[in-house]
Design a protein around this motif. Structure first.
Motif, PDB file in Angstrom:
ATOM      1  N   VAL A 174      -5.611  45.675  18.316  1.00  0.00           N
ATOM      2  CA  VAL A 174      -6.932  46.297  18.409  1.00  0.00           C
ATOM      3  C   VAL A 174      -6.929  47.419  19.439  1.00  0.00           C
ATOM      4  CG1 VAL A 174      -8.203  44.225  17.716  1.00  0.00           C
ATOM      5  CG2 VAL A 174      -7.779  44.627  20.122  1.00  0.00           C
ATOM      6  N   LEU A 175      -7.730  48.424  19.134  1.00  0.00           N
ATOM      7  CA  LEU A 175      -7.886  49.565  20.028  1.00  0.00           C
ATOM      8  C   LEU A 175      -9.379  49.677  20.342  1.00  0.00           C
ATOM      9  CD1 LEU A 175      -6.456  51.983  21.344  1.00  0.00           C
ATOM     10  CD2 LEU A 175      -6.855  53.267  19.238  1.00  0.00           C
ATOM     11  N   LEU A 176      -9.726  49.514  21.618  1.00  0.00           N
ATOM     12  CA  LEU A 176     -11.130  49.507  22.036  1.00  0.00           C
ATOM     13  C   LEU A 176     -11.415  50.801  22.786  1.00  0.00           C
ATOM     14  CD1 LEU A 176     -11.335  45.807  23.310  1.00  0.00           C
ATOM     15  CD2 LEU A 176     -11.780  46.705  21.004  1.00  0.00           C
ATOM     16  N   CYS A 177     -12.357  51.586  22.273  1.00  0.00           N
ATOM     17  CA  CYS A 177     -12.582  52.936  22.802  1.00  0.00           C
ATOM     18  C   CYS A 177     -14.016  53.053  23.300  1.00  0.00           C
ATOM     19  CB  CYS A 177     -12.370  53.975  21.708  1.00  0.00           C
ATOM     20  SG  CYS A 177     -10.824  53.770  20.804  1.00  0.00           S
ATOM     21  N   ASP A 178     -14.179  53.351  24.591  1.00  0.00           N
ATOM     22  CA  ASP A 178     -15.513  53.469  25.188  1.00  0.00           C
ATOM     23  C   ASP A 178     -15.780  54.950  25.451  1.00  0.00           C
ATOM     24  OD1 ASP A 178     -17.903  53.096  26.463  1.00  0.00           O
ATOM     25  OD2 ASP A 178     -17.201  51.441  27.720  1.00  0.00           O
ATOM     26  N   GLU A 179     -16.587  55.550  24.608  1.00  0.00           N
ATOM     27  CA  GLU A 179     -16.942  56.972  24.721  1.00  0.00           C
ATOM     28  C   GLU A 179     -15.706  57.886  24.730  1.00  0.00           C
ATOM     29  OE1 GLU A 179     -19.778  58.572  24.788  1.00  0.00           O
ATOM     30  OE2 GLU A 179     -21.285  57.064  25.217  1.00  0.00           O
ATOM     31  N   PRO A 180     -14.816  57.765  23.755  1.00  0.00           N
ATOM     32  CA  PRO A 180     -13.568  58.547  23.813  1.00  0.00           C
ATOM     33  C   PRO A 180     -13.777  60.049  23.695  1.00  0.00           C
ATOM     34  CG  PRO A 180     -13.799  57.504  21.668  1.00  0.00           C
ATOM     35  CD  PRO A 180     -14.883  56.939  22.535  1.00  0.00           C
ATOM     36  N   THR A 205      -4.536  49.214  12.642  1.00  0.00           N
ATOM     37  CA  THR A 205      -5.132  48.748  13.894  1.00  0.00           C
ATOM     38  C   THR A 205      -6.653  48.650  13.736  1.00  0.00           C
ATOM     39  OG1 THR A 205      -3.426  50.066  14.976  1.00  0.00           O
ATOM     40  CG2 THR A 205      -5.214  49.247  16.386  1.00  0.00           C
ATOM     41  N   THR A 206      -7.238  47.551  14.207  1.00  0.00           N
ATOM     42  CA  THR A 206      -8.695  47.451  14.263  1.00  0.00           C
ATOM     43  C   THR A 206      -9.170  48.372  15.388  1.00  0.00           C
ATOM     44  OG1 THR A 206      -8.639  45.175  13.516  1.00  0.00           O
ATOM     45  CG2 THR A 206     -10.631  45.867  14.698  1.00  0.00           C
ATOM     46  N   VAL A 207     -10.077  49.285  15.068  1.00  0.00           N
ATOM     47  CA  VAL A 207     -10.532  50.261  16.068  1.00  0.00           C
ATOM     48  C   VAL A 207     -12.041  50.109  16.256  1.00  0.00           C
ATOM     49  CG1 VAL A 207     -10.714  52.717  16.658  1.00  0.00           C
ATOM     50  CG2 VAL A 207      -8.700  51.882  15.418  1.00  0.00           C
ATOM     51  N   ALA A 208     -12.471  49.908  17.498  1.00  0.00           N
ATOM     52  CA  ALA A 208     -13.906  49.868  17.818  1.00  0.00           C
ATOM     53  C   ALA A 208     -14.204  51.046  18.736  1.00  0.00           C
ATOM     54  CB  ALA A 208     -14.269  48.560  18.498  1.00  0.00           C
ATOM     55  N   VAL A 209     -15.200  51.833  18.369  1.00  0.00           N
ATOM     56  CA  VAL A 209     -15.525  53.045  19.120  1.00  0.00           C
ATOM     57  C   VAL A 209     -16.977  52.992  19.570  1.00  0.00           C
ATOM     58  CG1 VAL A 209     -15.635  55.572  19.062  1.00  0.00           C
ATOM     59  CG2 VAL A 209     -13.931  54.374  17.671  1.00  0.00           C
ATOM     60  N   ILE A 210     -17.198  52.960  20.881  1.00  0.00           N
ATOM     61  CA  ILE A 210     -18.549  53.113  21.429  1.00  0.00           C
ATOM     62  C   ILE A 210     -18.834  54.593  21.543  1.00  0.00           C
ATOM     63  CG2 ILE A 210     -19.936  52.932  23.534  1.00  0.00           C
ATOM     64  CD1 ILE A 210     -18.603  50.351  24.169  1.00  0.00           C
ATOM     65  N   THR A 211     -20.009  55.000  21.074  1.00  0.00           N
ATOM     66  CA  THR A 211     -20.370  56.405  21.230  1.00  0.00           C
ATOM     67  C   THR A 211     -21.879  56.575  21.315  1.00  0.00           C
ATOM     68  OG1 THR A 211     -20.145  58.618  20.282  1.00  0.00           O
ATOM     69  CG2 THR A 211     -20.353  56.819  18.723  1.00  0.00           C
ATOM     70  N   HIS A 212     -22.284  57.683  21.950  1.00  0.00           N
ATOM     71  CA  HIS A 212     -23.691  58.083  21.921  1.00  0.00           C
ATOM     72  C   HIS A 212     -23.905  59.140  20.847  1.00  0.00           C
ATOM     73  CE1 HIS A 212     -25.475  55.972  25.274  1.00  0.00           C
ATOM     74  NE2 HIS A 212     -24.304  56.087  25.885  1.00  0.00           N
ATOM     75  N   ASN A 213     -22.811  59.514  20.201  1.00  0.00           N
ATOM     76  CA  ASN A 213     -22.847  60.591  19.236  1.00  0.00           C
ATOM     77  C   ASN A 213     -23.036  60.016  17.826  1.00  0.00           C
ATOM     78  OD1 ASN A 213     -22.299  62.674  17.550  1.00  0.00           O
ATOM     79  ND2 ASN A 213     -20.612  63.466  18.783  1.00  0.00           N
ATOM     80  N   VAL A 214     -24.256  60.081  17.318  1.00  0.00           N
ATOM     81  CA  VAL A 214     -24.547  59.410  16.046  1.00  0.00           C
ATOM     82  C   VAL A 214     -23.797  60.032  14.867  1.00  0.00           C
ATOM     83  CG1 VAL A 214     -26.781  58.447  16.699  1.00  0.00           C
ATOM     84  CG2 VAL A 214     -26.681  60.734  15.732  1.00  0.00           C
ATOM     85  N   ALA A 215     -23.354  61.285  15.006  1.00  0.00           N
ATOM     86  CA  ALA A 215     -22.617  61.918  13.904  1.00  0.00           C
ATOM     87  C   ALA A 215     -21.329  61.148  13.594  1.00  0.00           C
ATOM     88  CB  ALA A 215     -22.288  63.366  14.263  1.00  0.00           C
ATOM     89  N   ILE A 216     -20.783  60.488  14.603  1.00  0.00           N
ATOM     90  CA  ILE A 216     -19.504  59.795  14.429  1.00  0.00           C
ATOM     91  C   ILE A 216     -19.633  58.567  13.512  1.00  0.00           C
ATOM     92  CG2 ILE A 216     -17.719  58.506  15.729  1.00  0.00           C
ATOM     93  CD1 ILE A 216     -18.049  60.496  17.979  1.00  0.00           C
ATOM     94  N   ARG A 217     -20.867  58.075  13.345  1.00  0.00           N
ATOM     95  CA  ARG A 217     -21.028  56.847  12.554  1.00  0.00           C
ATOM     96  C   ARG A 217     -20.527  57.017  11.120  1.00  0.00           C
ATOM     97  NH1 ARG A 217     -26.049  59.218  12.196  1.00  0.00           N
ATOM     98  NH2 ARG A 217     -27.076  59.106  10.184  1.00  0.00           N
ATOM     99  N   ALA A 218     -20.536  58.253  10.619  1.00  0.00           N
ATOM    100  CA  ALA A 218     -20.189  58.486   9.218  1.00  0.00           C
ATOM    101  C   ALA A 218     -18.705  58.259   8.912  1.00  0.00           C
ATOM    102  CB  ALA A 218     -20.597  59.898   8.824  1.00  0.00           C
TER     103      ALA A 218
END
Ligand SMILES: Nc1ncnc2c1ncn2[C@@H]1O[C@H](COP(=O)(O)OP(=O)(O)OP(=O)(O)O)[C@@H](O)[C@H]1O
Length: 248
Positions: A174-180, A205-218
């Motif tokens: 797993v790759l955990l990304c906090d505001e990359p 790899t399971t990738v989890a991405v925290i973001t404030h950028n809603v465009a990334i959700r797509a």
């Protein structure tokens, strides 16, 4: 997630459960003040999925990632990683778990300025069991032409990609990304997202991405929204867009 979605693998290419949290609660106590950062979270993350975690500041996203990544302890509730209960582990066991299974990427790259890109990645590959070579890892993130550059000679996006290469070189599950992409403009941010997408697709790899950028959700298989320490919604994207189609 509804059983039907899980059976069709809508959450991701594989669908097996990597993380399961049940009633996960984290209370921070600072003096007299108690903050309920997580308030009874039930969530699963699946093998080979790319999940985007959205939600207002203070809603508990980083707290969840830190607990599933073995960096912090829950106050109550349970988390399992592939059937191993993380919440029952002591610090030593959590450190072993983290070393073997988890790669982290943060907003700031934390590279060592006096080492080249290749040497920064080698710090990890030297101590891992079955690592990629630094050149392979840097190739995965599109930096084959920058192996001998020092961090100061690289753009912010390139430095973040070195940090991603360092995180994946030990082949974590797993790759955990906090505001990359938090410190990056759209163009360089997209290159970072392309690196994460490629790692998810090619390595599974399971990738989890925290973001404030809603465009990334797509670009996600699933979008998990937090509110006040709880999961407000989980959405499965019927179709995903490629990172190079994202703009902010
Ligand atoms: N070490 C800590 N000590 C005390 N309170 C903390 C600590 N870490 C987080 N908190 C509090 O817990 C709550 C959840 O924080 P968390 O960092 O998980 O939110 P977040 O959704 O990731 O926010 P952001 O998007 O701003 O990073 C916040 O109210 C925060 O102030």
């Amino acid at each position: 997630m509804p059983e039907a979605e899980r059976q069709t693998g809508a959450a991701g290419p594989d669908g097996g459960v990597v993380f399961r949290a049940a009633g996960l609660t984290k209370i921070y106590e600072t003096g007299e003040v108690k903050v309920r950062a997580l308030d009874g979270v039930d969530i699963e993350l699946f093998a080979s999925e790319l999940a985007v975690l959205l939600g207002p500041s203070g809603s508990g996203k980083s707290t969840l990632l830190n607990i599933v990544g073995g960096l912090d302890h829950a106050t109550s509730g349970k988390v399992w990683f592939r059937g191993q209960e993380l919440t029952a582990m002591n610090d030593r066991a959590l450190t072993r778990y983290r070393r073997a299974n988890v790669g982290f990427v943060f907003q700031f790259y934390n590279l060592i300025p006096s080492l080249t890109a290749r040497e920064n990645v080698a710090l990890v590959t030297d101590i891992a069991d079955d690592p990629m070579t630094p050149d392979e890892a840097l190739g995965m993130v599109g930096l084959s032409a920058r192996l001998d550059h020092f961090p100061a000679e690289l753009s912010g996006g390139e430095q973040q990609r070195v940090a991603i290469a360092r995180a994946i070189a030990k082949r974590p599950g797993v790759l955990l990304c906090d505001e990359p992409t938090g410190a990056l403009d759209s163009k360089t941010g997209v290159q970072v997202l392309e690196a994460l997408d490629r790692i998810n697709r090619e390595l599974g790899t399971t990738v989890a991405v925290i973001t404030h950028n809603v465009a990334i959700r797509a670009m996600a298989h699933r979008v998990i929204r937090f509110q006040d320490g709880r999961i407000a919604s989980v959405e499965v994207n019927a179709s995903r867009i490629r990172p190079d189609q994202i703009e902010w």
